[in-house]
Design a protein around this motif. Sequence first.
Motif, PDB file in Angstrom:
ATOM      1  N   GLN A 145       0.807  -1.215   0.000  1.00  0.00           N
ATOM      2  CA  GLN A 145       0.000   0.000   0.000  1.00  0.00           C
ATOM      3  C   GLN A 145       0.844   1.271   0.000  1.00  0.00           C
ATOM      4  O   GLN A 145       1.825   1.373   0.740  1.00  0.00           O
ATOM      5  N   LEU A 146       0.461   2.252  -0.828  1.00  0.00           N
ATOM      6  CA  LEU A 146       1.124   3.555  -0.837  1.00  0.00           C
ATOM      7  C   LEU A 146       0.118   4.597  -0.349  1.00  0.00           C
ATOM      8  O   LEU A 146      -1.069   4.495  -0.652  1.00  0.00           O
ATOM      9  N   ILE A 147       0.600   5.591   0.357  1.00  0.00           N
ATOM     10  CA  ILE A 147      -0.277   6.635   0.878  1.00  0.00           C
ATOM     11  C   ILE A 147       0.160   7.970   0.294  1.00  0.00           C
ATOM     12  O   ILE A 147       1.347   8.290   0.290  1.00  0.00           O
ATOM     13  N   PHE A 148      -0.803   8.750  -0.203  1.00  0.00           N
ATOM     14  CA  PHE A 148      -0.467  10.071  -0.733  1.00  0.00           C
ATOM     15  C   PHE A 148      -1.365  11.099  -0.042  1.00  0.00           C
ATOM     16  O   PHE A 148      -2.597  11.013  -0.136  1.00  0.00           O
ATOM     17  N   PRO A 149      -0.780  12.075   0.652  1.00  0.00           N
ATOM     18  CA  PRO A 149      -1.604  13.040   1.380  1.00  0.00           C
ATOM     19  C   PRO A 149      -2.388  13.957   0.444  1.00  0.00           C
ATOM     20  O   PRO A 149      -1.855  14.419  -0.574  1.00  0.00           O
ATOM     21  N   ALA A 150      -3.621  14.245   0.812  1.00  0.00           N
ATOM     22  CA  ALA A 150      -4.483  15.106  -0.010  1.00  0.00           C
ATOM     23  C   ALA A 150      -3.867  16.492  -0.193  1.00  0.00           C
ATOM     24  O   ALA A 150      -4.046  17.133  -1.228  1.00  0.00           O
ATOM     25  N   SER A 151      -3.103  16.957   0.799  1.00  0.00           N
ATOM     26  CA  SER A 151      -2.488  18.295   0.694  1.00  0.00           C
ATOM     27  C   SER A 151      -1.523  18.340  -0.492  1.00  0.00           C
ATOM     28  O   SER A 151      -1.421  19.346  -1.197  1.00  0.00           O
ATOM     29  N   GLN A 152      -0.806  17.233  -0.726  1.00  0.00           N
ATOM     30  CA  GLN A 152       0.129  17.206  -1.866  1.00  0.00           C
ATOM     31  C   GLN A 152      -0.621  17.018  -3.179  1.00  0.00           C
ATOM     32  O   GLN A 152      -0.253  17.597  -4.200  1.00  0.00           O
TER      33      GLN A 152
END
Length: 292
Positions: A8-15
């Motif tokens: 799993q990869l996580i990408f922050p909504a802010s980025q």
Amino acid sequence: MPPLPPDQLIFPASQAALLEPYLPPLHPQNANPVNKPFTTLTYAHSLDASIATLPGVRTTLSGPQSKAMTHYLRTRHDAILIGAGTAVADDPGLNSRVYVHPTSSSPSTAAEVGVGGGGEPPLTSQPRPIILDPRGRWEFTAESKVIRLAAAGRGHGPWVVVAPGTVVEEGRREVLEEVGGRVIRLATGQNQDQDRFGWKDVLGMLGGEGIRSVMIEGGGEVINSLLAGGGDEEEDEGLVDAVIVTIAPTWFGQGGVVVSPPKLKGGEALRLRDVRWCPLGEDVVLCGRIAR
Ligand SMILES: NC(=O)C1=CN([C@@H]2O[C@H](COP(=O)(O)OP(=O)(O)OC[C@H]3O[C@@H](n4cnc5c(N)ncnc54)[C@H](O)[C@@H]3O)[C@@H](O)[C@H]2O)C=CC1
Ligand SMILES: Nc1nc(O)c(N)c(N[C@@H]2O[C@H](COP(=O)(O)O)[C@@H](O)[C@H]2O)n1
């Protein structure tokens, strides 16, 4: 609550918000054919413009954060396109394994990150893999990663684009069709090059198939020919809508697969406008549009 899958990869909504001006519309009007899909050129290169250490070698450039960014881009496009050289060298998956997290960059359970994109069926946010393979160089089997992921319901079956005269064995065609993929025939030979498709033809065909956005990942021949407008000066106008390049802090040295397109007519430089630089971990992501 189920734990996150190991890949799993996580990408922050802010980025994600920083990239938004360079991405295709979030809610396109309909799925009718379009003349040309929104086209994003995106890849990762070293400080000496290499996308691989040597020809034919799968090479990791992106760190964890920029890798998550690439997987986020995959969820934001209808299709992801590579050349046969990349399919042969990398045995890529070409699906997305990212979840966008609204606040935290380190959630630990599936419930926290809203697995499945907030309740949507998982496949709706997966891109269609497209492989440009005019001569049938990519000898895919049921064991190829992109086929296995499609069989497991974790991605779409690939569309393999071949020249009209290229023989695709029955068994191979069946492997594709069993996972929802297909062979598409498209004429080559523009500019006397039998091993290449014209970019206008490729994008027009994808638009006709209902693809509204495509991210083009590589490899070297594909990127260089796209930046050169496929070698046809008439073609380069407006082919690429956005460019998103990850730059990794490393030099590979000579002999790599390098992004360096042929000079434009008159020797002018090809340049980006509306540029934004986004640091992501140890990498930096450069976004822009091609200046015309
Ligand atoms: N760092 C990164 O972001 C990426 C790196 N790569 C690397 O790139 C390398 C592969 O690059 P290449 O060998 O240059 O192969 P490539 O992936 O660019 O494929 C070239 C082939 O695509 C076909 N093709 C069809 N139409 C074309 C057109 N209009 N223009 C160009 N090609 C067309 C041709 O048969 C040609 O031989 C691999 O080592 C791979 O790991 C690939 C993608 C992204
Ligand atoms: N953004 C990016 N960073 C790198 O370091 C890379 N090596 C690539 N390569 C591209 O991603 C494909 C592999 O994807 P999977 O993880 O197997 O889904 C590879 O074929 C290139 O297109 N990209």
